[in-house]
Design an enzyme around this catalytic site. Structure first.
Site, PDB file in Angstrom:
ATOM      1  N   ASN A 217     -12.784  14.895 -27.687  1.00  0.00           N
ATOM      2  CA  ASN A 217     -12.762  16.092 -26.832  1.00  0.00           C
ATOM      3  C   ASN A 217     -13.798  17.086 -27.356  1.00  0.00           C
ATOM      4  OD1 ASN A 217     -12.194  18.693 -25.866  1.00  0.00           O
ATOM      5  ND2 ASN A 217      -9.985  18.394 -25.849  1.00  0.00           N
TER       6      ASN A 217
ATOM      7  N   CYS B  51     -12.993  25.334 -23.162  1.00  0.00           N
ATOM      8  CA  CYS B  51     -13.264  24.046 -22.509  1.00  0.00           C
ATOM      9  C   CYS B  51     -13.656  24.218 -21.042  1.00  0.00           C
ATOM     10  CB  CYS B  51     -12.044  23.141 -22.620  1.00  0.00           C
ATOM     11  SG  CYS B  51     -11.465  22.943 -24.301  1.00  0.00           S
TER      12      CYS B  51
ATOM     13  N   HIS C 170     -12.245  17.651 -17.468  1.00  0.00           N
ATOM     14  CA  HIS C 170     -12.436  17.917 -18.900  1.00  0.00           C
ATOM     15  C   HIS C 170     -11.785  16.777 -19.680  1.00  0.00           C
ATOM     16  CE1 HIS C 170     -12.222  19.520 -22.823  1.00  0.00           C
ATOM     17  NE2 HIS C 170     -10.980  19.969 -22.751  1.00  0.00           N
TER      18      HIS C 170
HETATM   19  C1  LIG Z   1      -1.371  16.645 -29.209  1.00  0.00           C
HETATM   20  C2  LIG Z   1      -0.401  15.676 -28.537  1.00  0.00           C
HETATM   21  C3  LIG Z   1      -1.054  14.302 -28.421  1.00  0.00           C
HETATM   22  C4  LIG Z   1       0.849  15.563 -29.403  1.00  0.00           C
HETATM   23  O1  LIG Z   1       1.795  14.730 -28.759  1.00  0.00           O
HETATM   24  P1  LIG Z   1       3.273  15.235 -28.555  1.00  0.00           P
HETATM   25  O2  LIG Z   1       4.011  14.118 -27.959  1.00  0.00           O
HETATM   26  O3  LIG Z   1       3.242  16.532 -27.820  1.00  0.00           O
HETATM   27  O4  LIG Z   1       3.703  15.476 -30.061  1.00  0.00           O
HETATM   28  P2  LIG Z   1       4.928  16.274 -30.598  1.00  0.00           P
HETATM   29  O5  LIG Z   1       4.389  17.403 -31.412  1.00  0.00           O
HETATM   30  O6  LIG Z   1       5.934  16.602 -29.541  1.00  0.00           O
HETATM   31  O7  LIG Z   1       5.563  15.204 -31.548  1.00  0.00           O
HETATM   32  C5  LIG Z   1       6.143  13.989 -31.062  1.00  0.00           C
HETATM   33  C6  LIG Z   1       6.322  13.036 -32.207  1.00  0.00           C
HETATM   34  O8  LIG Z   1       5.022  12.576 -32.656  1.00  0.00           O
HETATM   35  C7  LIG Z   1       4.849  12.900 -34.050  1.00  0.00           C
HETATM   36  N1  LIG Z   1       3.445  13.293 -34.237  1.00  0.00           N
HETATM   37  C8  LIG Z   1       2.863  14.475 -33.940  1.00  0.00           C
HETATM   38  N2  LIG Z   1       1.554  14.430 -34.227  1.00  0.00           N
HETATM   39  C9  LIG Z   1       1.315  13.188 -34.712  1.00  0.00           C
HETATM   40  C10 LIG Z   1       0.157  12.539 -35.156  1.00  0.00           C
HETATM   41  N3  LIG Z   1      -1.040  13.138 -35.163  1.00  0.00           N
HETATM   42  N4  LIG Z   1       0.257  11.249 -35.550  1.00  0.00           N
HETATM   43  C11 LIG Z   1       1.447  10.608 -35.537  1.00  0.00           C
HETATM   44  N5  LIG Z   1       2.597  11.179 -35.116  1.00  0.00           N
HETATM   45  C12 LIG Z   1       2.518  12.458 -34.713  1.00  0.00           C
HETATM   46  C13 LIG Z   1       5.815  14.027 -34.334  1.00  0.00           C
HETATM   47  O9  LIG Z   1       6.175  14.066 -35.670  1.00  0.00           O
HETATM   48  C14 LIG Z   1       6.969  13.670 -33.431  1.00  0.00           C
HETATM   49  O10 LIG Z   1       7.730  12.654 -34.065  1.00  0.00           O
HETATM   50  P3  LIG Z   1       9.333  12.585 -33.857  1.00  0.00           P
HETATM   51  O11 LIG Z   1       9.523  12.329 -32.387  1.00  0.00           O
HETATM   52  O12 LIG Z   1       9.728  11.432 -34.728  1.00  0.00           O
HETATM   53  O13 LIG Z   1       9.860  13.919 -34.305  1.00  0.00           O
HETATM   54  C15 LIG Z   1       0.021  16.158 -27.123  1.00  0.00           C
HETATM   55  O14 LIG Z   1       0.794  17.323 -27.187  1.00  0.00           O
HETATM   56  C16 LIG Z   1      -1.157  16.438 -26.255  1.00  0.00           C
HETATM   57  O15 LIG Z   1      -1.875  15.534 -25.893  1.00  0.00           O
HETATM   58  N6  LIG Z   1      -1.337  17.698 -25.849  1.00  0.00           N
HETATM   59  C17 LIG Z   1      -2.456  18.120 -25.071  1.00  0.00           C
HETATM   60  C18 LIG Z   1      -3.499  18.457 -26.009  1.00  0.00           C
HETATM   61  C19 LIG Z   1      -4.843  18.484 -25.408  1.00  0.00           C
HETATM   62  O16 LIG Z   1      -5.265  17.574 -24.786  1.00  0.00           O
HETATM   63  N7  LIG Z   1      -5.507  19.582 -25.634  1.00  0.00           N
HETATM   64  C20 LIG Z   1      -6.803  19.794 -25.210  1.00  0.00           C
HETATM   65  C21 LIG Z   1      -6.778  20.842 -24.185  1.00  0.00           C
HETATM   66  S1  LIG Z   1      -8.313  21.588 -24.158  1.00  0.00           S
END
Ligand SMILES: CC(C)(COP(=O)(O)OP(=O)(O)OC[C@H]1O[C@@H](n2cnc3c(N)ncnc32)[C@H](O)[C@@H]1OP(=O)(O)O)[C@@H](O)C(=O)NCCC(=O)NCCS
Length: 336
Positions: free
Chosen positions: A292, A125, A261
Site C-alpha cells: 500500500n 491516500c 486505492h
Molecule cells: C490491519 C488488518 C489486516 C488487521 O486485521 P483484523 O482482522 O482487523 O485484526 P484484529 O486487530 O481484529 O485482530 C484479529 C486477530 O489477528 C491477530 N493479528 C493482528 N495483527 C496480526 C498480524 N500482523 N499478524 C498475525 N496476527 C495478527 C490478532 O492478535 C487477533 O488474534 P485473536 O483473534 O487470536 O485475538 C485489518 O484491520 C485491515 O485490513 N484493515 C484495513 C487496513 C487498511 O487497509 N488500511 C489502509 C487504509 S488507507
C-alpha cells in the site's frame, strides 16, 4: 455595484482527460518473510488478510523527490510533451520531510519546467484523486494547459516495523499522470469529501514536536485502527464509487476497469461486491507485490493495468481513493 467590471476571466478547454501515466517502483523487493518476525505474524496470515505477498521499499538514495521525478518524466514523455509544456505540478504526499517548501517546486525545477506553478496536497491516500479533480478543473478553467499530477510516498520511513497493524501494509513508490485538454470528456465529476469525526483512525502516533521532545526522539510513525478503517472503506466507499458512476452519466455495466486505492484486497473485493460490479470489470490488484503506497497507489495500479493490457485506450475506469482524515475522492476517467 456596476454589473460589468471590465475584468476578463480565463477561458479553458471544453474538456480534460488523462493523457498518459508514468510509474516509479521502489527498487527493494521485500517479501513477507522479511517482516513477519518483528510482528509475530506469518506469510499466510498477511496474504489472507491483505492480499500482500511482497512490497517495494525504497533504498536510501530513492528519496521522494527521486521517485516523483522518475514517474513524472515517464508520464511527460509518454504524453509526447516536453517539461516546458507543463503548466502546473501537483504532488500528493504525506512523506516529504519538509513542511515547507513543497516537494512539487523541487520536482518542477528538476524536471525542467518553465517555472510552472507547483504545490503539494495533503489528503493522504486520497491525494492523487484530489489532484486529478483539481487538474481537470484547472485545464477546463483556463488556469493551466497541461497539469502533472504525481502521487509519491516513502512510507517505510514512517512505519514502525514492530506494529502488527501497519508494518506489513505500507510501501514506497510514485505514480504520475498528465492531465490536458480534450475534445471529449475524459474525467467525470469528482465525488469527494471528508469525515473529520474519524480524524484519529489513521494518523501519525504523535506530532513532530511531541516526537522530538519525547525521551526517545523518533520519527512519528503511522498508526491505524484497522477494523474501523476496514468497515468504513468497504461500505461507505462503495456508495461513493456508485455516486461517481452516476454523476458521470453511466452505469456500472459501462465500466471496463475498477482502480481503487490499493489498501487491502479484501476491501477491494467487498467494495466490488457492494457496488455489484459486473464480473467482466477488470480490477486492479497491484497491492499483491507492491504493498500500500498511499497517494501513489492509484496511479501505480493504473500504470500496471495499462502495461499489462488490462486497461486499453478509451476504456472507462472508476478511480476511488480513501484514507487518513478521513478523506476520499472518486471519479470515472477514460484510459489514455
Ligand atoms: C490491519 C488488518 C489486516 C488487521 O486485521 P483484523 O482482522 O482487523 O485484526 P484484529 O486487530 O481484529 O485482530 C484479529 C486477530 O489477528 C491477530 N493479528 C493482528 N495483527 C496480526 C498480524 N500482523 N499478524 C498475525 N496476527 C495478527 C490478532 O492478535 C487477533 O488474534 P485473536 O483473534 O487470536 O485475538 C485489518 O484491520 C485491515 O485490513 N484493515 C484495513 C487496513 C487498511 O487497509 N488500511 C489502509 C487504509 S488507507
Amino acid at each position: 455595484m456596476a454589473a460589468t467590471t471590465g475584468l476578463r476571466t480565463a477561458q479553458g478547454a471544453a474538456h480534460a482527460a488523462i493523457k498518459s501515466v508514468g510509474a516509479y517502483r521502489a527498487s527493494r523487493v521485500v517479501p513477507n518473510s522479511e517482516v513477519v518476525e518483528a510482528i509475530d505474524s506469518s506469510d499466510e496470515w498477511i496474504q489472507q488478510r491483505s492480499g500482500i505477498r511482497e512490497r517495494r521499499w525504497a533504498t536510501e538514495e530513492e528519496t521522494v523527490q527521486v521517485m516523483a521525478v522518475g514517474a513524472a518524466r515517464q508520464a511527460v514523455e509518454r504524453a509526447g510533451l516536453e517539461p516546458g509544456d507543463i503548466g502546473c505540478v501537483i504532488v500528493a504526499t504525506v512523506s516529504h520531510h519538509l513542511s515547507t517548501p513543497s516537494l512539487a517546486t523541487a520536482v518542477a525545477h528538476e524536471l525542467g519546467t518553465d517555472h510552472a506553478p507547483a504545490f503539494d496536497i495533503s489528503a493522504a491516500c486520497a491525494g492523487f484523486c484530489h489532484g486529478v479533480a483539481l487538474a481537470s478543473d484547472l485545464v477546463r478553467g483556463g488556469s493551466a494547459g497541461h497539469v502533472l499530477v504525481i502521487g509519491v510516498e516513502k512510507l517505510s520511513e514512517i512505519t514502525d516495523p514492530t506494529d502488527r497493524g501497519t508494518a506489513f501494509i505500507f510501501a514506497d513508490g510514485a505514480g504520475a499522470v498528465v492531465v490536458g485538454p480534450s475534445e471529449t470528456p475524459g474525467i467525470g465529476p469528482v465525488v469527494w469529501g471528508s469525515d473529520g469525526e474519524q480524524y484519529d483512525l489513521i494518523r501519525t502516533r504523535e506530532d513532530w514536536h511531541q516526537a522530538l521532545t519525547s525521551e526517545e526522539p523518533r520519527v512519528p510513525h503511522l498508526v491505524m485502527q484497522g477494523n474501523a478503517v476496514f468497515r468504513w472503506a468497504s461500505f461507505q466507499m462503495a456508495k461513493t464509487g456508485l455516486e461517481a458512476v452516476e454523476r458521470a452519466g453511466i452505469t456500472v455495466d459501462d465500466l471496463d476497469c475498477f482502480v481503487p486505492h490499493q489498501a487491502n484486497n479484501r476491501i477491494t473485493d467487498t467494495m466490488a461486491r457492494a457496488m455489484k460490479l459486473p464480473a467482466d470489470v477488470r480490477i486492479a490488484r497491484d497491492i499483491v507485490d507492491q504493498g500500500n503506497t498511499s497517494a501513489a497507489s492509484v496511479p501505480l495500479a493504473l500504470d500496471r493495468m495499462v502495461a499489462e493490457g488490462d486497461a486499453r485506450s478509451g476504456d472507462l475506469a472508476l478511480l476511488i481513493a480513501f484514507g487518513a482524515g478521513l478523506s476520499y475522492a472518486a471519479q470515472v476517467v477514460t484510459i489514455p
